[in-house]
Write a protein that holds these residues in place. Structure first.
Motif, PDB file in Angstrom:
ATOM      1  N   PRO A   1     -57.792 -48.673 -31.782  1.00 33.94           N
ATOM      2  CA  PRO A   1     -56.719 -49.676 -31.879  1.00 33.94           C
ATOM      3  C   PRO A   1     -57.192 -51.097 -31.588  1.00 33.94           C
ATOM      4  O   PRO A   1     -56.514 -52.054 -31.969  1.00 33.94           O
ATOM      5  CB  PRO A   1     -55.714 -49.208 -30.816  1.00 33.94           C
ATOM      6  CG  PRO A   1     -56.554 -48.513 -29.788  1.00 33.94           C
ATOM      7  CD  PRO A   1     -57.639 -47.822 -30.577  1.00 33.94           C
ATOM      8  N   GLY A   2     -58.334 -51.239 -30.923  1.00 36.82           N
ATOM      9  CA  GLY A   2     -58.806 -52.571 -30.559  1.00 36.82           C
ATOM     10  C   GLY A   2     -59.836 -53.151 -31.506  1.00 36.82           C
ATOM     11  O   GLY A   2     -60.433 -54.191 -31.212  1.00 36.82           O
TER      12      GLY A   2
ATOM     13  N   GLY B   1     -47.822 -50.803 -30.680  1.00 38.83           N
ATOM     14  CA  GLY B   1     -47.935 -52.130 -30.099  1.00 38.83           C
ATOM     15  C   GLY B   1     -49.327 -52.706 -30.243  1.00 38.83           C
ATOM     16  O   GLY B   1     -49.507 -53.871 -30.635  1.00 38.83           O
ATOM     17  N   LEU B   2     -50.340 -51.875 -29.939  1.00 33.88           N
ATOM     18  CA  LEU B   2     -51.728 -52.336 -30.049  1.00 33.88           C
ATOM     19  C   LEU B   2     -52.119 -52.570 -31.506  1.00 33.88           C
ATOM     20  O   LEU B   2     -52.846 -53.520 -31.823  1.00 33.88           O
ATOM     21  CB  LEU B   2     -52.662 -51.306 -29.407  1.00 33.88           C
ATOM     22  CG  LEU B   2     -52.514 -51.111 -27.890  1.00 33.88           C
ATOM     23  CD1 LEU B   2     -53.475 -50.039 -27.399  1.00 33.88           C
ATOM     24  CD2 LEU B   2     -52.768 -52.425 -27.150  1.00 33.88           C
ATOM     25  N   VAL B   3     -51.641 -51.707 -32.392  1.00 29.46           N
ATOM     26  CA  VAL B   3     -51.967 -51.846 -33.810  1.00 29.46           C
ATOM     27  C   VAL B   3     -51.369 -53.135 -34.376  1.00 29.46           C
ATOM     28  O   VAL B   3     -52.030 -53.874 -35.116  1.00 29.46           O
ATOM     29  CB  VAL B   3     -51.463 -50.619 -34.600  1.00 29.46           C
ATOM     30  CG1 VAL B   3     -51.501 -50.888 -36.099  1.00 29.46           C
ATOM     31  CG2 VAL B   3     -52.303 -49.395 -34.274  1.00 29.46           C
ATOM     32  N   ALA B   4     -50.110 -53.412 -34.032  1.00 27.69           N
ATOM     33  CA  ALA B   4     -49.471 -54.643 -34.516  1.00 27.69           C
ATOM     34  C   ALA B   4     -50.266 -55.872 -34.086  1.00 27.69           C
ATOM     35  O   ALA B   4     -50.478 -56.800 -34.870  1.00 27.69           O
ATOM     36  CB  ALA B   4     -48.029 -54.723 -33.992  1.00 27.69           C
TER      37      ALA B   4
ATOM     38  N   ILE C   1     -48.345 -44.386 -39.543  1.00 30.35           N
ATOM     39  CA  ILE C   1     -49.269 -45.403 -39.040  1.00 30.35           C
ATOM     40  C   ILE C   1     -50.460 -45.565 -39.983  1.00 30.35           C
ATOM     41  O   ILE C   1     -51.070 -46.638 -40.074  1.00 30.35           O
ATOM     42  CB  ILE C   1     -49.727 -45.077 -37.594  1.00 30.35           C
ATOM     43  CG1 ILE C   1     -50.147 -46.359 -36.853  1.00 30.35           C
ATOM     44  CG2 ILE C   1     -50.833 -44.044 -37.572  1.00 30.35           C
ATOM     45  CD1 ILE C   1     -49.015 -47.260 -36.486  1.00 30.35           C
ATOM     46  N   ASP C   2     -50.809 -44.510 -40.729  1.00 35.95           N
ATOM     47  CA  ASP C   2     -51.840 -44.617 -41.765  1.00 35.95           C
ATOM     48  C   ASP C   2     -51.358 -45.500 -42.909  1.00 35.95           C
ATOM     49  O   ASP C   2     -52.133 -46.270 -43.488  1.00 35.95           O
ATOM     50  CB  ASP C   2     -52.205 -43.234 -42.309  1.00 35.95           C
ATOM     51  CG  ASP C   2     -53.144 -42.465 -41.398  1.00 35.95           C
ATOM     52  OD1 ASP C   2     -53.717 -43.072 -40.475  1.00 35.95           O
ATOM     53  OD2 ASP C   2     -53.314 -41.239 -41.604  1.00 35.95           O
ATOM     54  N   ALA C   3     -50.075 -45.370 -43.259  1.00 34.68           N
ATOM     55  CA  ALA C   3     -49.514 -46.220 -44.313  1.00 34.68           C
ATOM     56  C   ALA C   3     -49.588 -47.688 -43.904  1.00 34.68           C
ATOM     57  O   ALA C   3     -49.907 -48.561 -44.720  1.00 34.68           O
ATOM     58  CB  ALA C   3     -48.067 -45.820 -44.598  1.00 34.68           C
ATOM     59  N   GLN C   4     -49.313 -47.964 -42.631  1.00 34.42           N
ATOM     60  CA  GLN C   4     -49.413 -49.344 -42.155  1.00 34.42           C
ATOM     61  C   GLN C   4     -50.845 -49.852 -42.266  1.00 34.42           C
ATOM     62  O   GLN C   4     -51.074 -51.027 -42.575  1.00 34.42           O
ATOM     63  CB  GLN C   4     -48.928 -49.424 -40.706  1.00 34.42           C
ATOM     64  CG  GLN C   4     -47.439 -49.143 -40.551  1.00 34.42           C
ATOM     65  CD  GLN C   4     -46.952 -49.312 -39.130  1.00 34.42           C
ATOM     66  OE1 GLN C   4     -47.314 -50.268 -38.450  1.00 34.42           O
ATOM     67  NE2 GLN C   4     -46.128 -48.388 -38.658  1.00 34.42           N
TER      68      GLN C   4
ATOM     69  N   ILE D   1     -64.238 -48.419 -40.023  1.00 33.93           N
ATOM     70  CA  ILE D   1     -63.352 -48.334 -38.855  1.00 33.93           C
ATOM     71  C   ILE D   1     -64.081 -47.762 -37.645  1.00 33.93           C
ATOM     72  O   ILE D   1     -64.011 -48.320 -36.539  1.00 33.93           O
ATOM     73  CB  ILE D   1     -62.108 -47.486 -39.190  1.00 33.93           C
ATOM     74  CG1 ILE D   1     -61.289 -48.167 -40.287  1.00 33.93           C
ATOM     75  CG2 ILE D   1     -61.251 -47.274 -37.935  1.00 33.93           C
ATOM     76  CD1 ILE D   1     -60.130 -47.334 -40.801  1.00 33.93           C
ATOM     77  N   CYS D   2     -64.783 -46.654 -37.843  1.00 34.33           N
ATOM     78  CA  CYS D   2     -65.413 -45.979 -36.704  1.00 34.33           C
ATOM     79  C   CYS D   2     -66.480 -46.827 -36.027  1.00 34.33           C
ATOM     80  O   CYS D   2     -66.724 -46.685 -34.823  1.00 34.33           O
ATOM     81  CB  CYS D   2     -66.001 -44.644 -37.149  1.00 34.33           C
ATOM     82  SG  CYS D   2     -64.750 -43.433 -37.644  1.00 34.33           S
ATOM     83  N   TYR D   3     -67.136 -47.701 -36.795  1.00 34.52           N
ATOM     84  CA  TYR D   3     -68.183 -48.545 -36.219  1.00 34.52           C
ATOM     85  C   TYR D   3     -67.742 -50.001 -36.050  1.00 34.52           C
ATOM     86  O   TYR D   3     -68.579 -50.863 -35.791  1.00 34.52           O
ATOM     87  CB  TYR D   3     -69.441 -48.476 -37.087  1.00 34.52           C
ATOM     88  CG  TYR D   3     -70.100 -47.117 -37.060  1.00 34.52           C
ATOM     89  CD1 TYR D   3     -70.695 -46.625 -35.900  1.00 34.52           C
ATOM     90  CD2 TYR D   3     -70.124 -46.303 -38.187  1.00 34.52           C
ATOM     91  CE1 TYR D   3     -71.287 -45.376 -35.868  1.00 34.52           C
ATOM     92  CE2 TYR D   3     -70.722 -45.059 -38.164  1.00 34.52           C
ATOM     93  CZ  TYR D   3     -71.304 -44.596 -36.997  1.00 34.52           C
ATOM     94  OH  TYR D   3     -71.889 -43.351 -36.973  1.00 34.52           O
ATOM     95  N   ASP D   4     -66.428 -50.248 -36.212  1.00 30.57           N
ATOM     96  CA  ASP D   4     -65.885 -51.599 -36.029  1.00 30.57           C
ATOM     97  C   ASP D   4     -66.724 -52.606 -36.803  1.00 30.57           C
ATOM     98  O   ASP D   4     -67.196 -53.627 -36.258  1.00 30.57           O
ATOM     99  CB  ASP D   4     -65.849 -51.949 -34.540  1.00 30.57           C
ATOM    100  CG  ASP D   4     -64.911 -53.112 -34.240  1.00 30.57           C
ATOM    101  OD1 ASP D   4     -64.208 -53.565 -35.165  1.00 30.57           O
ATOM    102  OD2 ASP D   4     -64.898 -53.577 -33.083  1.00 30.57           O
TER     103      ASP D   4
END
Length: 528
Positions: free
Chosen positions: A249-250, A283-286, A226-229, A519-522
């Motif tokens: 994921p959101g 699913g959420l990541v996609a 999932i990191d590769a994605q 990522i952590c702070y969107d």
């Protein structure tokens, strides 16, 4: 006391097994995902070493000694009486001493963070212990976003070199990305006992419309596939601790698919995976990456069960993927399409049932090396079948196919295989995956080292999406200023560093911190 020792043994051995695959201590957040281990039981067993039993044998010896002491009437040693003050003085004194030493470094958090941002990433847990790593993760989860963090991120991004890549190319109208589980570069072109390990990829590389980069440094962390994605789709690096797909994921993620849809608003975009959609929140990541749909395990007929979780083998899986493309279930013949396919059979411990294998290797070599090459040959056969089906249906005429390994596979087995008589000069000492681009508008070969983070801007260039607002934290290999080097998760610069300035090496390392903050702070939702 004995219960405490057993608990410590379990904690240390669990972290040791985790480190052998992921290169770090278990993140605090991942302890809550322990139930997932039921799906990876064989992989966990494969990571275990007989020497690990010494942890538990030492506890058995301590228990025997405590029993002897109890028989002599000293209850304080077994917890049966008042705890002696002397058992509190030593650890208390050590805590005070350590605290005093950390004050000049700005406290525990800053001291721990300084190790991670330097070329000493793997030193943090040995220096501060597993408990120290857990404590740091706990402290970081409580950190608040500040305007200064936003300024720091935006300033760093503004100083990122602007790609001078491709221009005026005839980009294809469709794209298929194949993420091959644990597929490494060294097997490509390899012949053992007169047998080609990857005959189909070898044949494809002889084509004139192919771009090949054999030295893509694996940069995944705790999320592995999932990191590769994340890197391929968004140009971001994995977060410092834990997994973005379960923690964030959101978030708002700019991506290849969103860039593709800006060019082709009516494009059909799909992810095909043999895993369940809930695994790593696929699913959420996609959805976060902008894909229209995810076809998971329920969408495929279960055949040729392979691997720790007995999932459908790559051959029937990729055959079914090709069928879904050819019959139009995930493909619009009159429109534009973007499809990502994630395989599974290459999952550790790489055991392909004898009746499903396409080659048999009999020579004297470590078992895991034989299993890995047999697995690579099986996946290569699946890729060949998949592409032949698409070619016969005329799908490949206007489609670029990107083939890459989602991450390296040998983990801590690599050093022993590299040094073995059978593996010497064959197994790569580096964690390289391949990047093979078929029906590429630009042919060629890139032999210097690149990172997985560089795939995203490379594909933006290749698909004519170079005007997209987010270029990622890497550099396109089509850019003549590409460094020919990449930074590993352990903060080591791999590649040709002779002409690389200290500042440029620092920026390759800093990209990990910047990505973690983004990522952590969107970050992208804050600047919309």
């Amino acid at each position: 006391m004995l219960v405490t020792l057993v608990a410590v043994d379990i904690l240390l051995v669990a972290n040791l097994l985790y480190f052998r695959t992921y290169g770090s201590a278990i993140p605090l957040y991942s302890y809550g995902l322990a139930s997932n281990l039921t799906d990876f039981r064989e992989s966990v067993y494969a990571s275990f070493r007989w020497a690990d039993t010494l942890f538990f044998l030492s506890t058995v010896a301590a228990g025997w000694y405590m029993l002897r002491i109890r028989r002599h009437g000293d209850a304080s040693c077994t917890g049966g009486g008042t705890v002696s003050l002397r058992y509190l003085i030593l650890p208390g004194s050590l805590l005070v001493l350590c605290g005093g030493l950390l004050i000049p470094k700005g406290g525990f958090g800053n001291a721990y963070r300084s190790l991670q941002s330097a070329n000493k990433h793997s030193c943090d847990t040995p220096m501060y212990t597993v408990i120290g790593s857990i404590l740091y993760d706990f402290m970081e989860e409580r950190a608040e976003y500040t305007p200064e963090i936003g300024v720091y991120i935006s300033q760093w991004i503004s100083e990122h070199p602007v790609d001078r890549g491709l221009s005026g190319i005839q980009a294809r109208e469709n794209c298929i990305i194949l993420l091959l589980e644990s597929f490494e570069s060294w097997v490509i072109g390899l012949e053992v006992e007169g047998k080609e390990i990857t005959p189909n990829l070898n044949r494809l590389l002889s084509d004139t419309a192919v771009y090949f980069a054999p030295h893509v440094l694996s940069q995944v962390k705790g999320g592995r596939s999932i990191d590769a994605q994340l890197m391929v789709n968004t140009g971001l690096l994995p977060i410092r601790s834990g997994t973005y797909s379960t923690q964030y994921p959101g978030n708002e993620y700019p991506s290849l698919v969103k860039a593709f849809r800006e060019k082709f608003p009516a494009a059909r975009t799909s992810v095909l995976s043999i895993d369940k959609h809930i695994v790593w929140n696929q699913g959420l990541v996609a959805r976060a990456f902008g894909y229209d749909r995810l076809l998971d395990r329920a969408s495929f007929v279960q055949e040729d069960r392979i691997g720790p979780r007995k999932k459908t083998g790559d051959v029937p899986f990729l055959r079914q993927c090709a069928e879904k493309i050819v019959d139009g279930e995930v493909w619009d013949r009159e429109g534009n399409n973007f499809v990502q396919i994630v395989t599974y059979s290459g999952h550790s411990p790489f055991r392909i049932p004898e009746e499903l294998a396409y080659i048999s290797l009999e020579g004297d070599m470590p078992g895991i090396m034989r299993d890995y090459m047999t697995m690579a040959n099986y996946t290569d056969h699946a890729v060949g079948l998949f592409l032949d089906m698409l070619d016969k249906a005329g799908i490949l005429d206007h489609t670029t196919v990107v083939i890459t390994g989602d991450h390296e596979g040998l983990a801590d087995n690599r050093p022993s295989l590299v040094d073995s008589p059978a593996g010497r000069g064959i197994v790569s000492p580096f964690r390289f995956t391949p990047l093979v681009i078929l029906n590429s508008p630009v042919e060629g070969r890139y032999d210097p080292v690149m990172g997985q983070i560089d795939i995203y801007p490379t594909l933006l260039d290749l698909m004519g999406l170079d005007n997209y607002r987010w270029r990622g934290l890497g550099t396109s290999v089509y850019d003549p200023t590409h460094d020919g080097a990449a930074c590993s998760p352990q903060m080591q610069i791999i590649g040709n560093t002779d002409g690389l300035t200290t500042r440029r090496q620092d920026r390759l390392r800093e990209a990990w911190e910047i990505s973690d903050l983004i990522i952590c702070y969107d970050y992208f939702s804050r600047i919309e």
